[in-house]
Write a protein that holds these residues in place. Structure first.
Motif, PDB file in Angstrom:
ATOM      1  N   PHE A  35      16.185  10.683   5.548  1.00 17.45           N
ATOM      2  CA  PHE A  35      15.531  11.543   4.561  1.00 17.45           C
ATOM      3  C   PHE A  35      15.286  12.915   5.184  1.00 17.45           C
ATOM      4  O   PHE A  35      14.965  13.040   6.363  1.00 17.45           O
ATOM      5  CB  PHE A  35      14.185  10.960   4.142  1.00 17.45           C
ATOM      6  N   THR A  36      15.405  13.944   4.351  1.00  9.06           N
ATOM      7  CA  THR A  36      15.135  15.303   4.794  1.00  9.06           C
ATOM      8  C   THR A  36      14.262  16.005   3.770  1.00  9.06           C
ATOM      9  O   THR A  36      14.608  16.031   2.585  1.00  9.06           O
ATOM     10  CB  THR A  36      16.438  16.096   4.983  1.00  9.06           C
ATOM     11  N   MET A  37      13.172  16.558   4.273  1.00 10.77           N
ATOM     12  CA  MET A  37      12.255  17.281   3.405  1.00 10.77           C
ATOM     13  C   MET A  37      12.503  18.777   3.561  1.00 10.77           C
ATOM     14  O   MET A  37      12.717  19.257   4.674  1.00 10.77           O
ATOM     15  CB  MET A  37      10.817  16.947   3.796  1.00 10.77           C
ATOM     16  N   SER A  38      12.495  19.486   2.450  1.00 10.22           N
ATOM     17  CA  SER A  38      12.671  20.935   2.498  1.00 10.22           C
ATOM     18  C   SER A  38      11.826  21.579   1.412  1.00 10.22           C
ATOM     19  O   SER A  38      11.334  20.899   0.514  1.00 10.22           O
ATOM     20  CB  SER A  38      14.144  21.309   2.324  1.00 10.22           C
ATOM     21  N   SER A  39      11.676  22.874   1.524  1.00 11.74           N
ATOM     22  CA  SER A  39      10.878  23.578   0.517  1.00 11.74           C
ATOM     23  C   SER A  39      11.502  24.922   0.199  1.00 11.74           C
ATOM     24  O   SER A  39      12.209  25.507   1.020  1.00 11.74           O
ATOM     25  CB  SER A  39       9.443  23.766   0.992  1.00 11.74           C
TER      26      SER A  39
ATOM     27  N   ASP B   9       6.434  23.028   9.945  1.00 14.34           N
ATOM     28  CA  ASP B   9       6.525  21.842  10.794  1.00 14.34           C
ATOM     29  C   ASP B   9       6.706  20.616   9.913  1.00 14.34           C
ATOM     30  O   ASP B   9       6.031  20.477   8.898  1.00 14.34           O
ATOM     31  CB  ASP B   9       5.269  21.685  11.630  1.00 14.34           C
ATOM     32  N   THR B  10       7.604  19.738  10.304  1.00 15.83           N
ATOM     33  CA  THR B  10       7.852  18.545   9.505  1.00 15.83           C
ATOM     34  C   THR B  10       7.616  17.283  10.329  1.00 15.83           C
ATOM     35  O   THR B  10       7.680  17.302  11.560  1.00 15.83           O
ATOM     36  CB  THR B  10       9.289  18.512   8.957  1.00 15.83           C
ATOM     37  N   TYR B  11       7.356  16.217   9.624  1.00 15.41           N
ATOM     38  CA  TYR B  11       7.159  14.910  10.248  1.00 15.41           C
ATOM     39  C   TYR B  11       7.795  13.872   9.347  1.00 15.41           C
ATOM     40  O   TYR B  11       7.719  13.972   8.117  1.00 15.41           O
ATOM     41  CB  TYR B  11       5.677  14.604  10.427  1.00 15.41           C
ATOM     42  N   TYR B  12       8.420  12.887   9.965  1.00  9.44           N
ATOM     43  CA  TYR B  12       9.020  11.785   9.207  1.00  9.44           C
ATOM     44  C   TYR B  12       8.559  10.460   9.797  1.00  9.44           C
ATOM     45  O   TYR B  12       8.509  10.299  11.014  1.00  9.44           O
ATOM     46  CB  TYR B  12      10.550  11.850   9.265  1.00  9.44           C
ATOM     47  N   ALA B  13       8.285   9.528   8.927  1.00  9.62           N
ATOM     48  CA  ALA B  13       7.992   8.175   9.383  1.00  9.62           C
ATOM     49  C   ALA B  13       9.256   7.550   9.953  1.00  9.62           C
ATOM     50  O   ALA B  13      10.375   7.915   9.563  1.00  9.62           O
ATOM     51  CB  ALA B  13       7.462   7.344   8.223  1.00  9.62           C
ATOM     52  N   ASP B  14       9.074   6.618  10.854  1.00  8.47           N
ATOM     53  CA  ASP B  14      10.221   5.964  11.485  1.00  8.47           C
ATOM     54  C   ASP B  14      11.155   5.330  10.454  1.00  8.47           C
ATOM     55  O   ASP B  14      12.371   5.285  10.649  1.00  8.47           O
ATOM     56  CB  ASP B  14       9.741   4.894  12.462  1.00  8.47           C
TER      57      ASP B  14
ATOM     58  N   GLU C 264       0.832  -1.199   0.000  1.00 11.12           N
ATOM     59  CA  GLU C 264       0.000   0.000   0.000  1.00 11.12           C
ATOM     60  C   GLU C 264       0.872   1.256   0.000  1.00 11.12           C
ATOM     61  O   GLU C 264       2.011   1.237   0.448  1.00 11.12           O
ATOM     62  CB  GLU C 264      -0.914   0.004   1.224  1.00 11.12           C
ATOM     63  N   ARG C 265       0.300   2.322  -0.500  1.00 13.21           N
ATOM     64  CA  ARG C 265       0.990   3.602  -0.475  1.00 13.21           C
ATOM     65  C   ARG C 265       1.128   4.070   0.970  1.00 13.21           C
ATOM     66  O   ARG C 265       0.182   3.980   1.745  1.00 13.21           O
ATOM     67  CB  ARG C 265       0.213   4.630  -1.296  1.00 13.21           C
ATOM     68  N   GLU C 266       2.303   4.548   1.321  1.00 11.14           N
ATOM     69  CA  GLU C 266       2.544   5.001   2.690  1.00 11.14           C
ATOM     70  C   GLU C 266       3.107   6.411   2.703  1.00 11.14           C
ATOM     71  O   GLU C 266       3.877   6.795   1.828  1.00 11.14           O
ATOM     72  CB  GLU C 266       3.520   4.054   3.407  1.00 11.14           C
ATOM     73  N   GLY C 267       2.734   7.159   3.703  1.00 14.67           N
ATOM     74  CA  GLY C 267       3.274   8.494   3.887  1.00 14.67           C
ATOM     75  C   GLY C 267       4.599   8.420   4.607  1.00 14.67           C
ATOM     76  O   GLY C 267       4.723   7.709   5.605  1.00 14.67           O
ATOM     77  N   ILE C 268       5.606   9.120   4.112  1.00 13.06           N
ATOM     78  CA  ILE C 268       6.917   9.060   4.735  1.00 13.06           C
ATOM     79  C   ILE C 268       7.392  10.394   5.277  1.00 13.06           C
ATOM     80  O   ILE C 268       8.232  10.440   6.174  1.00 13.06           O
ATOM     81  CB  ILE C 268       7.977   8.489   3.772  1.00 13.06           C
ATOM     82  N   SER C 269       6.857  11.469   4.767  1.00  9.52           N
ATOM     83  CA  SER C 269       7.306  12.784   5.227  1.00  9.52           C
ATOM     84  C   SER C 269       6.274  13.822   4.839  1.00  9.52           C
ATOM     85  O   SER C 269       5.619  13.688   3.806  1.00  9.52           O
ATOM     86  CB  SER C 269       8.646  13.132   4.581  1.00  9.52           C
ATOM     87  N   CYS C 270       6.153  14.845   5.680  1.00  6.86           N
ATOM     88  CA  CYS C 270       5.242  15.926   5.321  1.00  6.86           C
ATOM     89  C   CYS C 270       5.693  17.217   6.002  1.00  6.86           C
ATOM     90  O   CYS C 270       6.384  17.187   7.021  1.00  6.86           O
ATOM     91  CB  CYS C 270       3.796  15.604   5.657  1.00  6.86           C
TER      92      CYS C 270
END
Length: 121
Positions: free
Chosen positions: A66-70, A55-60, A43-49
């Motif tokens: 991984f690093t998310m930026s904008s 505010d950021t969130y990362y899956a375990d 299934e599709r899973e969320g890994i970062s938002c």
């Protein structure tokens, strides 16, 4: 609202890739943006938002790798992926929603096309 993810490819285990997501049609401040992935047969899973206020969130499974930026001026969102593992192999998607961050796929109404990441062992 439009999103376009790109930057996938083939990389060896332990390597790095940076995914990019070009966004248009909405105000970054009011929307949350997430990165998701779907491995074959799973299934599709969320890994970062990231929220509109940063505010950021990362899956375990990706925390610390991984690093998310904008870049709001360029209307771009990035996912820097380091220390890649074969189990990171998946099609990666970016998506957006109005409101708070969540990794629930059902919470996102706008999706870009996926980009394939393949990690070889």
């Amino acid at each position: 609202v439009q999103l376009q993810a790109y930057g996938g490819g083939l990389v060896q285990a332990g390597g790095s890739l940076r995914l990019s997501c070009a966004a248009s049609g909405f105000t970054f401040d009011d929307y949350a943006i997430g990165w998701f992935r779907q491995a074959p047969g799973k299934e599709r899973e969320g890994i970062s938002c990231v929220s509109g206020i940063g505010d950021t969130y990362y899956a375990d499974s990706v925390q610390g790798r991984f690093t998310m930026s904008s870049d709001n001026a360029k209307r771009m969102v990035y996912l820097q992926m380091n220390s890649l593992k074969p189990e990171d192999t998946a099609v990666y998607y970016c998506a957006t929603r109005s409101g708070d961050i969540t990794t629930e796929t059902s919470g996102y109404g706008y999706w870009g096309q996926g980009t394939l990441v393949t990690v070889s062992s």
